[in-house]
Design an enzyme around this catalytic site. Structure first.
Site, PDB file in Angstrom:
ATOM      1  N   ASP A   4       4.062   0.874  11.665  1.00 18.39           N
ATOM      2  CA  ASP A   4       2.798   0.283  11.243  1.00 18.39           C
ATOM      3  C   ASP A   4       2.552  -1.099  11.835  1.00 18.39           C
ATOM      4  O   ASP A   4       1.427  -1.607  11.779  1.00 18.39           O
ATOM      5  CB  ASP A   4       2.739   0.191   9.712  1.00 18.39           C
ATOM      6  CG  ASP A   4       2.471   1.536   9.060  1.00 18.39           C
ATOM      7  OD1 ASP A   4       2.060   2.470   9.783  1.00 18.39           O
ATOM      8  OD2 ASP A   4       2.662   1.660   7.839  1.00 18.39           O
ATOM      9  N   MET A  53       6.419   7.738  17.096  1.00 18.17           N
ATOM     10  CA  MET A  53       6.117   8.660  16.008  1.00 18.17           C
ATOM     11  C   MET A  53       4.726   9.283  16.076  1.00 18.17           C
ATOM     12  O   MET A  53       4.531  10.426  15.689  1.00 18.17           O
ATOM     13  CB  MET A  53       6.300   7.948  14.659  1.00 18.17           C
ATOM     14  CG  MET A  53       7.749   7.590  14.382  1.00 18.17           C
ATOM     15  SD  MET A  53       7.984   6.737  12.803  1.00 18.17           S
ATOM     16  CE  MET A  53       7.550   8.018  11.651  1.00 18.17           C
ATOM     17  N   ASP A  73      -5.552   8.526   8.475  1.00 15.37           N
ATOM     18  CA  ASP A  73      -5.782   8.006   9.816  1.00 15.37           C
ATOM     19  C   ASP A  73      -5.775   9.102  10.869  1.00 15.37           C
ATOM     20  O   ASP A  73      -5.036  10.085  10.763  1.00 15.37           O
ATOM     21  CB  ASP A  73      -4.669   7.005  10.191  1.00 15.37           C
ATOM     22  CG  ASP A  73      -4.793   5.713   9.422  1.00 15.37           C
ATOM     23  OD1 ASP A  73      -5.920   5.342   9.098  1.00 15.37           O
ATOM     24  OD2 ASP A  73      -3.758   5.092   9.157  1.00 15.37           O
ATOM     25  N   LYS A 125       0.821  -1.204   0.000  1.00  9.30           N
ATOM     26  CA  LYS A 125       0.000   0.000   0.000  1.00  9.30           C
ATOM     27  C   LYS A 125       0.863   1.265   0.000  1.00  9.30           C
ATOM     28  O   LYS A 125       0.644   2.189  -0.786  1.00  9.30           O
ATOM     29  CB  LYS A 125      -0.910   0.005   1.228  1.00  9.30           C
ATOM     30  CG  LYS A 125      -1.609   1.352   1.498  1.00  9.30           C
ATOM     31  CD  LYS A 125      -2.366   1.313   2.803  1.00  9.30           C
ATOM     32  CE  LYS A 125      -3.004   2.658   3.116  1.00  9.30           C
ATOM     33  NZ  LYS A 125      -2.045   3.651   3.617  1.00  9.30           N
ATOM     34  N   ASN A 126       1.844   1.320   0.897  1.00 11.88           N
ATOM     35  CA  ASN A 126       2.644   2.543   1.023  1.00 11.88           C
ATOM     36  C   ASN A 126       3.509   2.805  -0.206  1.00 11.88           C
ATOM     37  O   ASN A 126       3.822   3.951  -0.522  1.00 11.88           O
ATOM     38  CB  ASN A 126       3.504   2.483   2.290  1.00 11.88           C
ATOM     39  CG  ASN A 126       2.661   2.567   3.556  1.00 11.88           C
ATOM     40  OD1 ASN A 126       1.525   3.030   3.520  1.00 11.88           O
ATOM     41  ND2 ASN A 126       3.211   2.112   4.672  1.00 11.88           N
ATOM     42  N   ARG A 150      -4.621  10.957   2.714  1.00 11.74           N
ATOM     43  CA  ARG A 150      -3.343  11.631   2.913  1.00 11.74           C
ATOM     44  C   ARG A 150      -2.418  11.426   1.718  1.00 11.74           C
ATOM     45  O   ARG A 150      -1.607  12.281   1.383  1.00 11.74           O
ATOM     46  CB  ARG A 150      -2.661  11.121   4.189  1.00 11.74           C
ATOM     47  CG  ARG A 150      -1.328  11.819   4.434  1.00 11.74           C
ATOM     48  CD  ARG A 150      -0.706  11.495   5.762  1.00 11.74           C
ATOM     49  NE  ARG A 150       0.609  12.102   5.846  1.00 11.74           N
ATOM     50  CZ  ARG A 150       0.829  13.371   6.148  1.00 11.74           C
ATOM     51  NH1 ARG A 150      -0.181  14.169   6.370  1.00 11.74           N
ATOM     52  NH2 ARG A 150       2.059  13.865   6.212  1.00 11.74           N
TER      53      ARG A 150
END
Length: 434
Positions: free
Chosen positions: A319, A341, A121, A22-23, A97
């Site tokens: 993640d 983070m 998110d 996904k990223n 985003r």
């Protein structure tokens, strides 16, 4: 609103293949704006966030062919730049985003870009400073318009420069790289992110005609070129899915094989799950997690309690901390989870406590987990998914719990995991989408 009904406590069995990353997809798909030629992308995850980004490109007049759900052919030879400043774009991109990734390619090719307030998110502050400062160093002018709610970026000319990033932001690095590939002169980016997804983007851009060196390190050098052409690119397996499936197997005491896991790109992920006591075997590019009645959390060499925390690559990805936390609840031993983070990412632990887990939320960034060692099973409850990763962590908890669980707001899970209920059913899970 859709929900999942899960009846847990069943052992699963079989093979599962991770989706495309996904990223990586959000960066790679944005990069098609850099050329008027055709770009073919394979192994695209069929998930909400990625499909929304593809829809946005279509509304910008990018030509899209989709021979199947995992392959797209893009051609950005007639881009409607004004659409990026429209209310329709603002409304749709504000949910995602990843839309911020259009800024670098648009600046690079058209010398102007518009960024709405980012969505995604609700896991804490996710600032754009690294992106904007990098664009300004390249020569772009940045303003914020209170009336239309957009960040405006314009540049008569982009010129290569040296920059030291204040943080190794993955999306920030990707955006700056895409802005710099057609700037005049040489750009040097120090403290750049070096995740496999950034490496993939740089390799793709180099195939398109860019001149990027230092790929895989935190020092990237980019010699600007005048034109980029088409290419074909295949995305990596999603490392977050791989970690999620390792945790799923351990929590449900299941024998699961993760096919085509992309082992060489997983970094420390397998080692971190081994620290929780999870056994696994590597066969070619597959990971086999055997059925385990109990797994025991390791301690540090001096006997002190294990601490797991996130860190920029090649450290442990943030993640997967939600997955690690839920897996630790049924381990034997204790672990301190330190989420550095994002200050809101641990706010789902109240649901796990309601299920019977022993967790102390120390502050917004730290949670101490006292493993139950399977002496007491989690119990099913009704809960809501606050973000993608917490949602899957709660789903894993539900699959291991006694009784029925109801998970609301599963659109968050669908944003990051394709056909997750169907794929889990194939392993023997009792899960129903309502």
């Amino acid at each position: 609103m859709n929900i999942f009904e899960v009846r847990g406590g069943k052992k699963l069995h079989g093979e599962i293949t991770p989706q495309g990353a996904k990223n990586e997809a959000l960066q790679i798909i944005s990069a098609v704006l850099l050329t008027p030629e055709k770009v073919t992308i394979n192994n695209i995850p069929d998930i909400l966030d990625v499909n929304l980004l593809i829809e946005l490109l279509g509304e910008m007049n990018v030509k899209i062919e989709r021979p199947n759900r995992q392959t797209c052919i893009f051609q950005a030879d007639d881009v409607n730049i004004d659409y990026l400043h429209s209310e329709a774009y603002k409304k749709k991109s504000g949910k995602l985003r990843g839309s911020v990734m259009f800024a670098g390619p648009m600046l690079s090719r058209y010398r102007k870009a518009f960024i709405p307030k980012p969505g995604g998110d609700k896991i804490g502050r996710r600032r754009l400073d690294t992106h904007i400062i990098g664009f300004e160093r390249l020569g772009a002018e940045f303003t914020y318009n209170n009336e239309d709610g957009f960040f405006h970026l314009e540049a008569k000319k982009l010129k290569g420069t040296y920059m030291l990033l204040d943080e190794p932001s993955v999306t920030g690095t990707a955006n700056i790289v895409m802005a710099a590939v057609m700037a005049s002169g040489t750009t040097t980016i120090y403290n750049a992110a070096c995740e496999p997804y950034i490496q993939q983007l740089c390799k793709m851009l180099n195939r398109m005609g860019a001149k990027i060196s230092g790929v895989g390190s935190n020092l990237l050098t980019i010699e600007g070129v005048e034109y980029l052409g088409g290419t074909e690119h295949t995305m990596l397996p999603d490392m977050i899915e791989v970690g999620s499936f390792i945790g799923l197997a351990a929590m449900t005491q299941s024998n699961i094989t993760i096919k085509n896991a992309g082992l060489e790109h997983l970094g420390v992920i397998p080692d971190k799950f081994k620290q929780l006591g999870i056994a696994m075997e590597f066969k070619g590019d597959d990971i086999v997690i055997p059925e385990q009645s109990l797994y025991e959390i390791q301690t540090f060499l001096d006997g002190s309690v294990l601490t797991m925390y996130d860190h920029p690559w090649p450290g442990f990805t943030p993640d997967l901390l939600s997955i690690v936390l839920v897996v630790a609840t049924q381990a034997k031993g204790s672990v301190l989870i330190h989420q550095k983070m994002f200050e809101s990412r641990l706010f789902f632990v109240d649901k796990l406590i309601d299920m019977g887990a022993q967790i102390i939320l120390c502050d917004p960034h730290r949670a101490a987990v006292i493993g139950l060692g399977r002496q007491q099973n989690l119990r099913g409850i009704t809960m809501s998914s606050p973000d993608i990763r917490a949602g899957v962590a709660l789903l894993i908890a539900a699959l291991s719990a006694e009784g029925k669980s109801t998970i609301q707001n599963i659109e968050q899970i669908d944003r990051g995991y394709q056909y997750i209920d169907d794929r889990l059913k194939a392993l023997g899970a009792d899960i129903t989408r309502l």
